[in-house]
Design an enzyme around this catalytic site. Sequence first.
Site, PDB file in Angstrom:
ATOM      1  CE  LYS A  74      -6.602  -1.568   9.344  1.00 58.46           C
ATOM      2  NZ  LYS A  74      -5.299  -1.762   8.649  1.00 58.46           N
ATOM      3  NE  ARG A 123      -4.617   6.061  -1.883  1.00 54.40           N
ATOM      4  CZ  ARG A 123      -5.909   6.307  -2.124  1.00 54.40           C
ATOM      5  NH1 ARG A 123      -6.266   7.395  -2.776  1.00 54.40           N
ATOM      6  NH2 ARG A 123      -6.837   5.445  -1.738  1.00 54.40           N
ATOM      7  CB  SER A 183      -7.277   0.794  12.702  1.00 55.51           C
ATOM      8  OG  SER A 183      -8.173   1.879  12.896  1.00 55.51           O
ATOM      9  CE1 TYR A 241      -9.496  -0.062   7.740  1.00 54.54           C
ATOM     10  CE2 TYR A 241     -10.091   0.823   9.897  1.00 54.54           C
ATOM     11  CZ  TYR A 241      -9.213   0.739   8.831  1.00 54.54           C
ATOM     12  OH  TYR A 241      -8.046   1.466   8.868  1.00 54.54           O
ATOM     13  N   GLY A 282       0.819  -1.208   0.000  1.00 55.09           N
ATOM     14  CA  GLY A 282       0.000   0.000   0.000  1.00 55.09           C
ATOM     15  C   GLY A 282       0.849   1.252   0.000  1.00 55.09           C
ATOM     16  CB  ALA A 283       4.380   1.696  -0.747  1.00 53.74           C
TER      17      ALA A 283
END
Length: 252
Positions: free
Chosen positions: A157, A15, A141, A153, A12-13
């Site tokens: 997480k 941005r 998260s 989500y 996920g690099a």
Amino acid sequence: MTEQQRTALVTGAGRGIGAEIARRLASDGFNIAAIDLDQAGLEALTAELTAAGHRAIGIVADISDETAVEAAVASTADELGPPLVVVNNAGIIRDNMLFKMTVSDWDLVMNVHLRGSFLVARAAQKHMVEAKWGRIVNLSSTSALGNRGQANYSAAKAGLQGFTKTLALELGPFGVTANAIAPGFIETEMTASTAERTGITFADFTAKAAAAIPVRRTGKPVDIANAVSFFASENAGFVSGQVLYVAGGPKA
């Protein structure tokens, strides 16, 4: 082997937080393998890092695809050296209340966060075990503690925290640590899209969030990158199986 010879793989690099993590680890002396589905983002990042004198490659891959992950890790090892640091940062949101959440939205979030982290860690661990040194950092998260409208989500997480602790137990004897970072409110395109979806400006959105945070500000991607830098360092060799909440105040 020195840190300057080591390679870090960041998912996920393309941005946001992932790109900032890649920048920080590059400045720490690591070669960078950046993975994302966003080819334009990867090209911009790798051009930036290369121009600054770092060794970096971008790999377009779906981390929920087993074959793609195996190929990405193999390419990283061939081009930059074995990935001895893995940062499982890639993530997506498909928020909705439970009664409106679709099975596809549940599966998509689980596949990226949980399946993806599993596949990447599994593919990379053999290199770490062989080197008798490794660092795995999973991005959890504060939503792992529960968050309205984020059943998928939050579950993913929270699952990453259990995954992290188990990796710490299994891989510790081989010199590999595993830790998780649980960000609070971080200013990214993802949080900006949430503000847009709720119909308020991002400035108002962040101001409201900051008012509820003890340090009275929202987080920046660099705040997360700083934490990753520590976990990836030699100085963190006796820290494993931990969940660090980077949220401007205490969390469970």
